[in-house]
Motif scaffolding. Structure first.
Motif, PDB file in Angstrom:
ATOM      1  N   ARG A 109       0.824  -1.314  -0.096  1.00  0.00           N
ATOM      2  CA  ARG A 109      -0.117   0.048  -0.135  1.00  0.00           C
ATOM      3  C   ARG A 109       0.810   1.268  -0.094  1.00  0.00           C
ATOM      4  O   ARG A 109       0.637   2.373  -0.773  1.00  0.00           O
ATOM      5  N   SER A 110       1.965   1.204   0.504  1.00  0.00           N
ATOM      6  CA  SER A 110       2.812   2.447   0.786  1.00  0.00           C
ATOM      7  C   SER A 110       3.591   2.769  -0.718  1.00  0.00           C
ATOM      8  O   SER A 110       4.147   3.837  -0.697  1.00  0.00           O
ATOM      9  N   VAL A 111       3.691   1.776  -1.416  1.00  0.00           N
ATOM     10  CA  VAL A 111       4.600   2.088  -2.592  1.00  0.00           C
ATOM     11  C   VAL A 111       3.607   1.733  -3.883  1.00  0.00           C
ATOM     12  O   VAL A 111       4.112   2.350  -4.856  1.00  0.00           O
ATOM     13  N   LEU A 112       2.682   1.221  -3.851  1.00  0.00           N
ATOM     14  CA  LEU A 112       1.951   1.202  -5.127  1.00  0.00           C
ATOM     15  C   LEU A 112       1.201   2.169  -5.393  1.00  0.00           C
ATOM     16  O   LEU A 112       0.132   2.661  -4.336  1.00  0.00           O
ATOM     17  N   ASP A 113       0.961   2.831  -6.535  1.00  0.00           N
ATOM     18  CA  ASP A 113      -0.027   3.868  -6.753  1.00  0.00           C
ATOM     19  C   ASP A 113      -1.461   3.513  -6.501  1.00  0.00           C
ATOM     20  O   ASP A 113      -1.840   2.320  -6.957  1.00  0.00           O
TER      21      ASP A 113
END
Length: 135
Positions: free
Chosen positions: A70-74
């Motif tokens: 969640r922190s890295v995917l758009d």
């Protein structure tokens, strides 16, 4: 069991979610700015470089959590996959914890990413060889 169901099972996801999520994931990877290399850069910029490097490398794949994804995917990418797969965002992120490392690993069989465009048929063929023949 078909190849997508088998991949889903081996990836640890539910068959129905991962079987519909894999084509959505492959489509999003094709659209991702910079392709697979762009996605890997997002992981590196998000502090998950070691994890994603393990997927590309020839050793064992490190685990990733849904929160890390969640922190890295758009969010738009996750929303599109959820819409296509007919599940909520949490289910997408949960299934991607096992599916995404597997896909990236198979796209880098010798420890480096392939330069050519992502081919869903080729990827399915590689995964099929890895898991054996399925009905």
């Amino acid at each position: 069991m078909n190849i997508l169901g088998s991949i889903a099972s081996m990836a640890g996801g539910t068959t129905s979610n991962a079987a519909t999520l894999l084509p959505a994931l492959l489509e999003q990877l094709k659209k991702y700015p910079g392709g697979i290399a762009g996605l890997i850069a997002a992981f590196q910029q998000g502090g998950l470089g070691g994890i994603v490097s393990s997927w590309v490398g020839t050793g064992p794949n490190e685990q990733v959590s849904a929160e890390q994804l969640r922190s890295v995917l758009d969010p738009t990418m996750v929303n599109e996959m959820a819409k296509t797969a007919g599940v909520d965002n949490h289910a997408v992120l949960q299934d991607l914890t096992s599916l995404l490392p597997l896909v990236i690993d198979k796209l880098s069989p010798d420890g480096s990413l392939k330069d050519e465009e992502l081919d869903a048929g080729e990827l399915t063929g590689m995964l099929s060889k890895m898991f054996g023949r399925f009905q």
